[in-house]
Design an enzyme around this catalytic site. Structure first.
Site, PDB file in Angstrom:
ATOM      1  N   LYS A  22     103.801 -19.861 114.373  1.00  0.00           N
ATOM      2  CA  LYS A  22     103.119 -18.913 113.486  1.00  0.00           C
ATOM      3  C   LYS A  22     101.621 -19.210 113.433  1.00  0.00           C
ATOM      4  CE  LYS A  22     103.064 -19.702 108.864  1.00  0.00           C
ATOM      5  NZ  LYS A  22     101.700 -19.637 108.313  1.00  0.00           N
ATOM      6  N   ASN A  23     101.285 -20.500 113.286  1.00  0.00           N
ATOM      7  CA  ASN A  23      99.875 -20.846 113.080  1.00  0.00           C
ATOM      8  C   ASN A  23      99.026 -20.723 114.345  1.00  0.00           C
ATOM      9  OD1 ASN A  23     100.390 -21.238 110.421  1.00  0.00           O
ATOM     10  ND2 ASN A  23     100.116 -23.471 110.433  1.00  0.00           N
ATOM     11  N   CYS A 126      95.692 -19.836  95.737  1.00  0.00           N
ATOM     12  CA  CYS A 126      96.828 -20.151  96.595  1.00  0.00           C
ATOM     13  C   CYS A 126      97.633 -21.227  95.893  1.00  0.00           C
ATOM     14  CB  CYS A 126      96.331 -20.652  97.940  1.00  0.00           C
ATOM     15  SG  CYS A 126      97.648 -21.166  99.010  1.00  0.00           S
ATOM     16  N   ARG A 131      91.866 -24.274  98.144  1.00  0.00           N
ATOM     17  CA  ARG A 131      91.680 -23.810  99.528  1.00  0.00           C
ATOM     18  C   ARG A 131      90.446 -22.921  99.702  1.00  0.00           C
ATOM     19  NH1 ARG A 131      97.371 -22.589 102.458  1.00  0.00           N
ATOM     20  NH2 ARG A 131      96.202 -23.241 104.268  1.00  0.00           N
ATOM     21  N   VAL A 133      86.732 -21.403 101.326  1.00  0.00           N
ATOM     22  CA  VAL A 133      86.327 -20.981 102.675  1.00  0.00           C
ATOM     23  C   VAL A 133      84.848 -21.318 102.926  1.00  0.00           C
ATOM     24  CG1 VAL A 133      88.066 -19.170 103.012  1.00  0.00           C
ATOM     25  CG2 VAL A 133      85.925 -18.615 101.854  1.00  0.00           C
ATOM     26  N   ASP A 316     101.997 -30.052 106.774  1.00  0.00           N
ATOM     27  CA  ASP A 316     103.032 -29.018 106.737  1.00  0.00           C
ATOM     28  C   ASP A 316     104.443 -29.587 106.921  1.00  0.00           C
ATOM     29  OD1 ASP A 316     101.108 -27.139 106.302  1.00  0.00           O
ATOM     30  OD2 ASP A 316     101.169 -26.243 108.301  1.00  0.00           O
ATOM     31  N   ARG A 408     108.154 -15.952 105.389  1.00  0.00           N
ATOM     32  CA  ARG A 408     106.785 -15.947 105.895  1.00  0.00           C
ATOM     33  C   ARG A 408     106.671 -16.818 107.148  1.00  0.00           C
ATOM     34  NH1 ARG A 408     103.086 -18.472 102.264  1.00  0.00           N
ATOM     35  NH2 ARG A 408     101.893 -18.260 104.154  1.00  0.00           N
TER      36      ARG A 408
HETATM   37  C1  UD1 Z   1      95.832 -24.474 108.452  1.00  0.00           C
HETATM   38  C2  UD1 Z   1      97.282 -24.055 108.526  1.00  0.00           C
HETATM   39  C3  UD1 Z   1      98.093 -24.720 107.421  1.00  0.00           C
HETATM   40  C4  UD1 Z   1      97.905 -26.233 107.475  1.00  0.00           C
HETATM   41  C5  UD1 Z   1      96.419 -26.586 107.469  1.00  0.00           C
HETATM   42  C6  UD1 Z   1      96.162 -28.072 107.669  1.00  0.00           C
HETATM   43  C7  UD1 Z   1      97.233 -21.824 109.474  1.00  0.00           C
HETATM   44  C8  UD1 Z   1      97.467 -20.361 109.274  1.00  0.00           C
HETATM   45  N1  UD1 Z   1      97.378 -22.621 108.396  1.00  0.00           N
HETATM   46  O1  UD1 Z   1      95.333 -23.995 107.210  1.00  0.00           O
HETATM   47  O2  UD1 Z   1      99.470 -24.403 107.608  1.00  0.00           O
HETATM   48  O3  UD1 Z   1      98.515 -26.812 106.330  1.00  0.00           O
HETATM   49  O4  UD1 Z   1      95.734 -25.893 108.541  1.00  0.00           O
HETATM   50  O5  UD1 Z   1      96.758 -28.525 108.827  1.00  0.00           O
HETATM   51  O6  UD1 Z   1      96.963 -22.280 110.566  1.00  0.00           O
HETATM   52  N2  UD1 Z   1      88.558 -26.792 103.383  1.00  0.00           N
HETATM   53  C9  UD1 Z   1      87.386 -26.699 102.675  1.00  0.00           C
HETATM   54  N3  UD1 Z   1      86.541 -25.666 102.944  1.00  0.00           N
HETATM   55  C10 UD1 Z   1      86.822 -24.735 103.875  1.00  0.00           C
HETATM   56  C11 UD1 Z   1      88.023 -24.830 104.611  1.00  0.00           C
HETATM   57  C12 UD1 Z   1      88.874 -25.878 104.351  1.00  0.00           C
HETATM   58  O7  UD1 Z   1      87.105 -27.530 101.823  1.00  0.00           O
HETATM   59  O8  UD1 Z   1      86.016 -23.824 104.065  1.00  0.00           O
HETATM   60  C13 UD1 Z   1      89.503 -27.909 103.109  1.00  0.00           C
HETATM   61  C14 UD1 Z   1      90.848 -27.419 102.579  1.00  0.00           C
HETATM   62  O9  UD1 Z   1      90.807 -27.196 101.191  1.00  0.00           O
HETATM   63  C15 UD1 Z   1      91.738 -28.578 102.949  1.00  0.00           C
HETATM   64  C16 UD1 Z   1      91.147 -29.052 104.293  1.00  0.00           C
HETATM   65  O10 UD1 Z   1      89.815 -28.551 104.329  1.00  0.00           O
HETATM   66  O11 UD1 Z   1      91.610 -29.612 102.012  1.00  0.00           O
HETATM   67  C17 UD1 Z   1      91.871 -28.578 105.517  1.00  0.00           C
HETATM   68  O12 UD1 Z   1      92.044 -27.179 105.467  1.00  0.00           O
HETATM   69  P1  UD1 Z   1      92.150 -26.301 106.799  1.00  0.00           P
HETATM   70  O13 UD1 Z   1      92.402 -27.201 107.959  1.00  0.00           O
HETATM   71  O14 UD1 Z   1      91.004 -25.386 106.875  1.00  0.00           O
HETATM   72  O15 UD1 Z   1      93.470 -25.451 106.513  1.00  0.00           O
HETATM   73  P2  UD1 Z   1      93.765 -23.945 106.941  1.00  0.00           P
HETATM   74  O16 UD1 Z   1      93.069 -23.623 108.215  1.00  0.00           O
HETATM   75  O17 UD1 Z   1      93.575 -23.051 105.771  1.00  0.00           O
END
Ligand code: UD1
Length: 429
Positions: A22-23, A126, A131, A133, A316, A408
């Site tokens: 999925k990811n 979430c 989480r 961006v 995960d 999902r």
């Molecule tokens: C992806 C995966 C999710 C997995 C995660 C970590 C998908 C669709 N989802 O989520 O299943 O659990 O990677 O392996 O692929 N962070 C910030 N600022 C940002 C972005 C991230 O602080 O702008 C932090 C997050 O809060 C978290 C860490 O960075 O603590 C890692 O997050 P990230 O690797 O970005 O997770 P996702 O890409 O959302």
């Protein structure tokens, strides 16, 4: 709302076909926005998140076609889809759609890179922490985007296209790396991403982008170099196997006992998790095209785990591993370093008789001799599947409510487990 009923205590024996990840499928589908040509993706899992992203891409004007079955293809081999973004009519991704699936926020990158503008809703809260961006926005700003936040939307523009830049992530982020890769592929000049995520899904996206004409080196290492190109083309790509689904079923077998071959998957996608499973006493061997997991008779050894970015132990799989440790001989300490508030399965596991104490980001699990079935509630994707695993090993009946979380991310979950002897059924509401 649908429920899942499990009568536990039956070892798992047989084979389970593993779906496409999925990811990986999500960013690959989003990459279709980078070109007006057709992107054909094979081994795409049939999941609610995939359907949600299809709707979101459709709203932008992307044509979506499911390719008919070919000889030898079964429902278990995933679907092949064709996405064509030749007629993008709208560069806005509205709240009603983005809030159904967080990763859809990533459309901001290809829309901005190809059309010079994108307006994408912030994904909102979430269940597993805040989480943010901010790092995704930082990456786009480094590439020269002007970004404003307006009424819950990220409004991104470029005057004369994106420009290659140095992007140094202060924290490893999978989504940030996907966004930077897609945007930099169509930027002028060279981009260097430092502290990039090394997850296999990042490598899969980069492989597909390269087929689409991008010039990318170093995916899978912390330093990725991208030479921007002026346009990208269509391609055909097969989604890599789902390592989280693989690890989940491996843990289910380790917990219930039995002997299962996980087909269409690769051990190199999850070495850290398989190594830890071996330490708990499960026997893991590589077989052609898959992985064999066995545990017969022996007890489950308690092992400590800390989640980390790839190649570390994946967050995960943390909930599923915790389920396994509830039946271990002794105490295990599980530390979650990626997401805050990702322990919501703890109180539900406790309803089955698990003994778990929380201290900040640390869960201390005291193994018990047996779990007893009970009604429980699914709270998020990975947490809910940990309840399925625990239910399979518990005595008596477990009823899992709110199973839409499972839909999902886990394709044909009940069917895959039932073919190995599990007594599991969905009760439709
Ligand atoms: C992806 C995966 C999710 C997995 C995660 C970590 C998908 C669709 N989802 O989520 O299943 O659990 O990677 O392996 O692929 N962070 C910030 N600022 C940002 C972005 C991230 O602080 O702008 C932090 C997050 O809060 C978290 C860490 O960075 O603590 C890692 O997050 P990230 O690797 O970005 O997770 P996702 O890409 O959302």
């Amino acid at each position: 709302m649908d429920r899942i009923h499990i009568t536990g205590g039956v070892p798992l024996n047989g084979t389970i076909p593993i779906s496409g990840a999925k990811n990986a499928a999500l960013p690959l589908m989003i990459a279709s926005l980078l070109t007006g040509d057709t992107l054909e993706l094979a081994n795409v899992p049939r999941l609610a998140d995939i359907a949600a992203l299809t709707r979101i891409l459709g709203n932008h004007g992307v044509d979506h076609m499911v390719v008919g079955k070919r000889p030898g293809q079964t429902t278990e081999t995933g679907q092949t889809i064709r996405l064509t973004a030749s007629n993008v009519i709208d560069t806005t991704a509205p709240y009603e759609l983005v809030s159904t699936m967080r990763a859809s926020f990533w459309v901001v990158a290809p829309l901005l890179a190809r059309f010079g503008e994108a307006k994408v809703s912030l994904p909102g809260g979430c269940a597993i922490g805040t989480r943010p961006v901010d790092l995704l926005i930082m990456a786009l700003e480094k590439l020269g985007a002007q970004i404003e936040i307006d009424a819950g939307y990220v409004v991104a523009r470029t005057k004369n296209g994106l420009r290659g830049a140095e992007i140094d992530f202060p924290k490893v982020t999978v989504g940030g790396t996907h966004v930077a890769l897609m945007a930099a592929s169509l930027a002028y000049g060279t981009t260097v991403i430092s502290n990039a995520a090394r997850e296999p899904e990042v490598v899969d996206l980069a492989d597909c982008l390269i087929k689409m004409g991008a010039r990318i080196q170093g995916a899978g290492t912390p330093r990725i170099v991208i030479e921007g190109v002026a346009r990208m083309n269509g391609a055909r790509h097969e989604v890599l196997p789902d390592r989280i689904e693989t690890g989940t079923y491996a843990m289910a077998v380790a917990m219930t006992g039995g002997d299962v071959v996980l087909e269409n998957t690769r051990a190199d996608l999850l070495h850290s998790a398989l190594d830890i499973l071996s330490t708990t006493g499960a026997e893991i061997t590589q077989v052609p095209g898959g992985i064999r997991v066995r545990r017969n008779g022996a007890g489950i050894a308690a092992v400590d785990v800390t989640t980390d970015p790839f190649p570390g132990f994946p967050t995960d799989l943390q909930a599923q591993f915790m389920a396994l440790m509830t039946l271990a001989n002794g105490q295990s300490q599980i530390r979650e370093t990626i997401f805050e508030n990702r322990f919501m399965h703890v109180q539900e596991l406790a309803r089955l008789g698990a003994k778990i104490r929380l201290e900040g980001d640390l869960a201390i699990v005291e193994g018990v001799e047996r779990l007893k079935g009970a009604p429980v509630m699914a709270t998020d994707l990975r947490a809910s599947v940990s309840l399925v695993i625990a239910g399979l090993a518990a005595e008596g009946e477990t009823q899992i409510n709110r199973v839409y979380h499972l839909d999902r991310g886990f394709e044909a979950l009940e069917a895959k487990l039932a073919r190995c002897g599990a007594r599991i059924e969905r009760v439709r509401a």
